[in-house]
Design an enzyme around this catalytic site. Sequence first.
Site, PDB file in Angstrom:
ATOM      1  N   GLY A 150       6.486   4.728   3.380  1.00 31.59           N
ATOM      2  CA  GLY A 150       6.982   3.363   3.201  1.00 31.59           C
ATOM      3  C   GLY A 150       7.840   3.213   1.972  1.00 31.59           C
ATOM      4  O   GLY A 150       8.064   4.158   1.220  1.00 31.59           O
ATOM      5  N   VAL A 172       9.883   4.858  -3.274  1.00 30.83           N
ATOM      6  CA  VAL A 172       9.380   5.426  -2.022  1.00 30.83           C
ATOM      7  C   VAL A 172       7.908   5.806  -2.178  1.00 30.83           C
ATOM      8  O   VAL A 172       7.480   6.260  -3.240  1.00 30.83           O
ATOM      9  CB  VAL A 172      10.191   6.683  -1.634  1.00 30.83           C
ATOM     10  CG1 VAL A 172       9.709   7.250  -0.305  1.00 30.83           C
ATOM     11  CG2 VAL A 172      11.675   6.348  -1.550  1.00 30.83           C
ATOM     12  N   LYS A 220       3.379   7.455  -5.178  1.00 32.78           N
ATOM     13  CA  LYS A 220       4.425   6.441  -5.368  1.00 32.78           C
ATOM     14  C   LYS A 220       5.424   6.945  -6.391  1.00 32.78           C
ATOM     15  O   LYS A 220       5.067   7.207  -7.542  1.00 32.78           O
ATOM     16  CB  LYS A 220       3.816   5.126  -5.853  1.00 32.78           C
ATOM     17  CG  LYS A 220       2.873   4.536  -4.847  1.00 32.78           C
ATOM     18  CD  LYS A 220       2.581   3.080  -5.101  1.00 32.78           C
ATOM     19  CE  LYS A 220       1.719   2.569  -3.947  1.00 32.78           C
ATOM     20  NZ  LYS A 220       1.533   1.149  -3.960  1.00 32.78           N
ATOM     21  N   ASP A 271       1.592  -9.991  -8.245  1.00 31.76           N
ATOM     22  CA  ASP A 271       2.405  -9.823  -7.025  1.00 31.76           C
ATOM     23  C   ASP A 271       1.510  -9.546  -5.817  1.00 31.76           C
ATOM     24  O   ASP A 271       1.820  -8.694  -4.994  1.00 31.76           O
ATOM     25  CB  ASP A 271       3.416  -8.690  -7.245  1.00 31.76           C
ATOM     26  CG  ASP A 271       4.513  -8.673  -6.169  1.00 31.76           C
ATOM     27  OD1 ASP A 271       4.820  -9.750  -5.611  1.00 31.76           O
ATOM     28  OD2 ASP A 271       5.034  -7.592  -5.872  1.00 31.76           O
TER      29      ASP A 271
END
EC number: 2.7.11.22
Length: 303
Positions: free
Chosen positions: A11, A17, A33, A128
Amino acid sequence: MEDYVKIEKIGEGTYGVVYKGRHKSTGQVVAMKKIRLESEEEGVPSTAVREVSLLQELKHPNVVRLLDVLMQESRLYLIFEFLSMDLKKYLDSIPSGQYMDPMLVKSYLYQILEGIYFCHRRRVLHRDLKPQNLLIDNKGVIKLADFGLARAFGVPVRVYTHEVVTLWYRAPEVLLGSPRYSTPVDVWSTGTIFAELATKKPLFHGDSEIDQLFRIFRTLGTPNNDVWPDVESLPDYKNTFPKWMEGSLSSMVKNLDKNGLDLLAKMLIYNPPKRISAREAMTHPYFDDLDKSTLPAACINGV
């Protein structure tokens, strides 16, 4: 990096990425990540590396574990435990006309609050929260991903692929440009996610900051200094905002009972100090019939 092998790209995260990978000697499957930062020429700021390294101390059953922080040239890789499903994908997979089991909604919300309370006690904000960074396994466990990354790397306006970062779960004090905000921002986001767990639809799905604010105002009323002291002096508050009266939350969130709606309303209080805290929310009567002894954090809470 030589300890890990990439298996496949899984993803595009907020910061870069994400790959599925494996630890070469233990065989442990991990999420890798790759962090791409705006100012990549200078490499990764040492402050970011320090911040993110502290997150390795966040060990809780409802927080995705950061296993390792690795540097490769000027790239930073964060190695996390691997979970294959996120809440957004799961909600999207529920057939039309069907909804999540009300007890699972309750269990997920309680676990999210456990993870948030754990991090807030350690003075770590998320900033977030959204269904895409709530990861689930096949045993009914939900875990918060990316806790603390906003402080280490900032919250970008756009993902590095230029996709706009979603505003749907963002607290009004952030949208109105408050220079100081704290743990209540995560409670607001959790409230909007709670409504989405029940209905499968985002509660406030704006396509710009002003549209996002107006969608909130249409439902909860346009705030003023009476309901939220000093809101009118926040940088992005305008006296020309339309003055909507408070609408009905219950008409928008039909699948919640009286206790559920009461808790939701307390999570969506405008004035941040008056908003219910994660700890207070966990003792709300909505959770009275939830068997907390079966939850993953029961052992550490002595439930």
